[in-house]
Design a protein around this motif. Sequence first.
Motif, short mmCIF file in Angstrom:
data_model
loop_
_atom_site.label_atom_id
_atom_site.label_comp_id
_atom_site.label_asym_id
_atom_site.label_seq_id
_atom_site.Cartn_x
_atom_site.Cartn_y
_atom_site.Cartn_z
N ALA A 138 68.94 67.35 22.03
CA ALA A 138 68.89 65.93 21.69
C ALA A 138 69.05 65.06 22.93
CB ALA A 138 69.97 65.60 20.67
N SER A 139 69.95 65.47 23.81
CA SER A 139 70.15 64.70 25.05
C SER A 139 68.90 64.73 25.91
CB SER A 139 71.34 65.27 25.82
OG SER A 139 71.52 64.60 27.05
N PHE A 140 68.26 65.88 25.97
CA PHE A 140 67.02 65.97 26.75
C PHE A 140 65.94 65.08 26.14
CE2 PHE A 140 62.81 67.87 27.32
CZ PHE A 140 62.71 67.82 28.70
N PHE A 141 65.81 65.12 24.83
CA PHE A 141 64.80 64.27 24.20
C PHE A 141 65.07 62.80 24.50
CE2 PHE A 141 63.42 61.54 20.73
CZ PHE A 141 62.06 61.80 20.76
N GLU A 142 66.32 62.39 24.42
CA GLU A 142 66.64 60.99 24.71
C GLU A 142 66.28 60.62 26.15
OE1 GLU A 142 70.76 60.67 23.81
OE2 GLU A 142 70.47 60.92 21.63
N SER A 143 66.37 61.60 27.06
CA SER A 143 66.06 61.31 28.46
C SER A 143 64.58 61.01 28.67
CB SER A 143 66.47 62.48 29.35
OG SER A 143 65.57 63.58 29.22
N LEU A 144 63.73 61.44 27.73
CA LEU A 144 62.30 61.20 27.88
C LEU A 144 61.93 59.73 27.68
CD1 LEU A 144 60.81 64.32 26.04
CD2 LEU A 144 61.21 63.99 28.49
N LEU B 256 58.29 69.03 24.79
CA LEU B 256 58.26 68.38 23.48
C LEU B 256 57.80 69.36 22.40
CD1 LEU B 256 58.85 65.56 22.33
CD2 LEU B 256 56.41 65.03 22.60
N ALA B 257 56.83 70.22 22.73
CA ALA B 257 56.38 71.23 21.77
C ALA B 257 57.50 72.22 21.48
CB ALA B 257 55.15 71.94 22.31
N HIS B 258 58.29 72.59 22.48
CA HIS B 258 59.43 73.47 22.24
C HIS B 258 60.45 72.81 21.31
CE1 HIS B 258 57.97 76.49 24.88
NE2 HIS B 258 58.33 75.94 26.02
N LEU B 259 60.73 71.55 21.57
CA LEU B 259 61.70 70.84 20.73
C LEU B 259 61.26 70.81 19.28
CD1 LEU B 259 62.47 67.74 23.00
CD2 LEU B 259 64.04 69.62 22.49
N ASN B 260 59.96 70.70 19.05
CA ASN B 260 59.42 70.52 17.71
C ASN B 260 58.70 71.77 17.20
OD1 ASN B 260 59.72 67.43 16.95
ND2 ASN B 260 59.20 67.54 19.13
N HIS B 261 59.11 72.92 17.69
CA HIS B 261 58.51 74.17 17.21
C HIS B 261 58.73 74.27 15.69
CE1 HIS B 261 58.06 78.54 16.50
NE2 HIS B 261 57.23 78.47 17.53
N PRO B 262 57.76 74.84 14.95
CA PRO B 262 57.91 74.92 13.48
C PRO B 262 59.21 75.55 13.02
CG PRO B 262 55.68 75.52 14.11
CD PRO B 262 56.44 75.35 15.39
N PRO C 136 64.98 64.38 13.48
CA PRO C 136 65.49 63.11 14.03
C PRO C 136 64.75 62.63 15.27
CG PRO C 136 67.30 64.58 13.45
CD PRO C 136 66.05 65.38 13.33
N PHE C 137 63.95 63.50 15.90
CA PHE C 137 63.21 63.06 17.07
C PHE C 137 61.96 62.26 16.71
CE2 PHE C 137 64.63 67.37 19.02
CZ PHE C 137 65.90 66.86 19.26
N LEU C 138 61.53 62.35 15.45
CA LEU C 138 60.22 61.81 15.11
C LEU C 138 60.15 60.30 15.24
CD1 LEU C 138 59.10 64.06 12.10
CD2 LEU C 138 58.63 64.32 14.54
N ARG C 139 61.07 59.60 14.63
CA ARG C 139 60.96 58.14 14.68
C ARG C 139 61.13 57.59 16.09
NH1 ARG C 139 60.18 53.64 11.20
NH2 ARG C 139 59.86 51.96 12.69
N PRO C 140 62.15 58.01 16.85
CA PRO C 140 62.20 57.49 18.23
C PRO C 140 61.01 57.92 19.08
CG PRO C 140 63.95 59.10 17.84
CD PRO C 140 63.35 58.78 16.51
N GLY C 141 60.47 59.11 18.80
CA GLY C 141 59.28 59.53 19.52
C GLY C 141 58.08 58.67 19.20
N LEU C 142 57.95 58.27 17.94
CA LEU C 142 56.88 57.36 17.55
C LEU C 142 57.12 55.97 18.12
CD1 LEU C 142 56.55 58.55 13.86
CD2 LEU C 142 54.77 58.76 15.60
N ASP C 143 58.36 55.54 18.15
CA ASP C 143 58.66 54.22 18.70
C ASP C 143 58.29 54.12 20.18
OD1 ASP C 143 59.62 53.22 16.29
OD2 ASP C 143 61.69 53.80 16.71
N LEU C 144 58.25 55.25 20.88
CA LEU C 144 57.92 55.25 22.30
C LEU C 144 56.42 55.18 22.57
CD1 LEU C 144 60.27 57.88 24.01
CD2 LEU C 144 59.99 55.49 24.66
#
Length: 892
Positions: free
Chosen positions: A766-772, A788-794, A802-810
Amino acid sequence: MTPRYRLPLVAGLLAAVAGCGDAHPPGLELGVSRALADARSATLADVAYDVTLAIPADRSAPIEGTTRISFMWDDPERQALVIDFKDPADRVAAVTVAGESVEWEPVDDHVVIPAGVLQSGANEVRVDFTAGDEALNRSDEFLYTLFVPDRAHFSLPVFDQPDLKARVSWELTVPEGWVAVANGPAVEAPPVPTELAGEGLDPAAVGEHEGPRTYRFDASAPIPTYLMAFAAGRFQVEREVVDGRAYHMYHRETDAERLAANRDEIFGLVGRSMAWMEDYTGIEHPFAKHDFVLVPSFQYGGMEHPGAVLYRAESLLLDPSATQARRMGRASLIAHETAHMWFGDLVTMKWFDDVWTKEVFANFMAAKIVQPSFPEVDHDLRFLLAHHPAAYAVDRTVGANAIRQPLENLREAGTLYGPIIYQKAPIVMRQLEARVGEAVMQAGLRTYLERFAYGNATWPDLVEILDGPTPDDLVAWSRVWVDEPGRPTVSLSMEAGEQGQPRPTVRQSDPWERDRVWPQRLRLLEMRALVSRIEASMDLTEPEQAFPRWAAGGPIRWVLPNGSGLEYGRFVLDDASLGALIEDLPRLENPLLRGSGWLVVIDALLEGQVAPDAVLDGLVAALETEDVEQLVALLVEQAGTVYWSFLPPADRDERAASIEALLWSGLERVDPTSAKATWFQGWRRVVSTAEGVARMRALWDGSEVIPGLPLSEADRTALAEALAVRGVDDAEAILDAQESAIENPDRLARLRFVRPALSADPEVRASFFESLADLEMRAREPWVLDALAHLNHPSRQDEARPFLRPGLDLVDEIQRTGDIFFPARWLGALLGGHQTPEAADIVVSFLADNPDLAPRLRGKVLQAADGVVRAAHIAYGRGPDLPEPPSAAPRP
């Protein structure tokens, strides 16, 4: 910098107007508007740039530069001259005209110079500046420019529009131990450092040079600003002469065996592509040289700068375990960039609404160029599989875009790129060639290149050339295929014909309800008692047409409308025919027909007509006998997609062991290394059982080997990352060991970057994702996408939700700051591993909450959202719906 340049914008504008009385040209706004571009192209000619840059060894230190811009100017209205340059108030030190300092004003990302200091005719403007890093792609040991589509002015003061082509000269002072390459030939260059000297160099050109090194490059032929380019750094230099022409390859590969295994083939592919293009066009290579640079983790596959082509190093330097698809992909990539020397570089689109014209011809030509290098391959099948699936993935969505799109400002040009340009447009061009004939097409393209050489052209210019010798109305044909989005739905039904014999009736409908008809030629394949044949062809020109002739015979199991592999649309069979088709596909003798049939089945799955378990059963049955590597790759990929995206988790768990066993047995059954690699990659993708993970670990540590498939450093790195994603207990130790085994500094830096995304600790991820959210963290875009693909592996989708909305907001910021393919790829990596209704709800809610999202960017989100929404409905039987496509949209 004087305080005057730091005035508020409004005050600065008033001062400019009051001080000199010059009117601003129209369209003076952020970016480069079409109005501004048109005004400048009407008043400027014979532009040339002489650029001098001093590159410090410390990449955090600024790059200082000077640009001399010479041009002819004739403006009866005496409007101010506008030069494009990002953040001019902070980056411009001085502006002179004809050697005299002049007053100027910063307006948005422009340097505005009063007309009163210019003279009708020849002028020279000098700008001293600090180069912007945004388009310079700096790292500790190298840098390279990437100015497409409108980013030259992010780093240099220029007229940043494609129809003001200019000659460019570079003078580059680089750190000790670096080499440099640019558009034009080097007229002054220090010796190549001994440690960077590869094969083929003249020994007299190799030696030591202490301190900073200065390179001077001759002026290029006229090119647009997006093709101005240089690269500098610790690149090894290889030289080879092919058919009398010398080429230089710049690279950073440290594995001598890997380099030796690829070097000659790379030069050979470049030389063969060059010879083919010269023969087809009747025009010799139009630029003074053709050097190329292999950039580690380059954002694109390649970029066609004349004299300094850039390639992604990983796409050209292949491992022994490379699949047939990767080997053909390398050949196609080289052919694509070589074809650009004529289509895009020699003749350039006038405005970026026609950017697709350069890309379509590069892909269109590449498909022809690679054929002699792969005589064993079915190239019609390859064209089908390389183009139709990717184009359909966009065109079936409500976010589909036309091939040719209107564009009012170049800062939006990056949103034009995608599969519709790169995959659908070549299909359309192949259909156009079939309509007018190969000879007419070649003659028309030769006329096009000769007429507009070193200049600019539009798509209507080419349509006019081809329309002359053709009885068809190509303007009307172009309107539906090129100017509007979407694809037709083509369905068949068996109607009573003569003497009661069944005869197919073909119906074409417009899913966007615009009453469009897509004219195209169909070849219908029928199946009767397992005896198949192409019955005949028909021109589809009306919403409903009965097939003119249909042979009598036994009962018809199914009729396939896309029998040539070139037809384009959603081809719909009734349920009984579809079931029979799935059963019969493995037994069809013609590989092209098998490929066309599977695309029909995949469409039916995505439209909910057939259940995923039935499709997976069909794919499994086909994989047990399929021996064409291209089709194996398709079936393996689709099996993995059905497995991860469309099966409910319980069904996936139930089938995991059998799917893994099937793919492993296929790997053991085939002989060629490339075929084994195709099966191996498919197996690695689906592994989820304890037994599969144990085998993956054994392959990584070398306790198990695959006969006939040597695993490269890249393969072992991929295995280490796959083990970490699957949560093995000693993942950190595995990654530590893999790091210590990597000698190449660029590949090591990539693994270190993605490691936090592989962590078993959700808080670390989560901290790494926020750093993006930090622009600096997104500088190496391919690394970001891998992470990002590793973070969101199936297998992690619940934790990743929880990464989806902030990722879309970016995504809006990513569109503004990233390179042209990054927004769509960011969305794909963010959403691609998700299948749940909850994930689909997040995406649909984002769209509802952002109604003012720029239309083309909204289209990108809709395209990416299509997969997760369909997956939710197919796997869970529920989920939100995306909006319906518009019933009408403006044409360009």
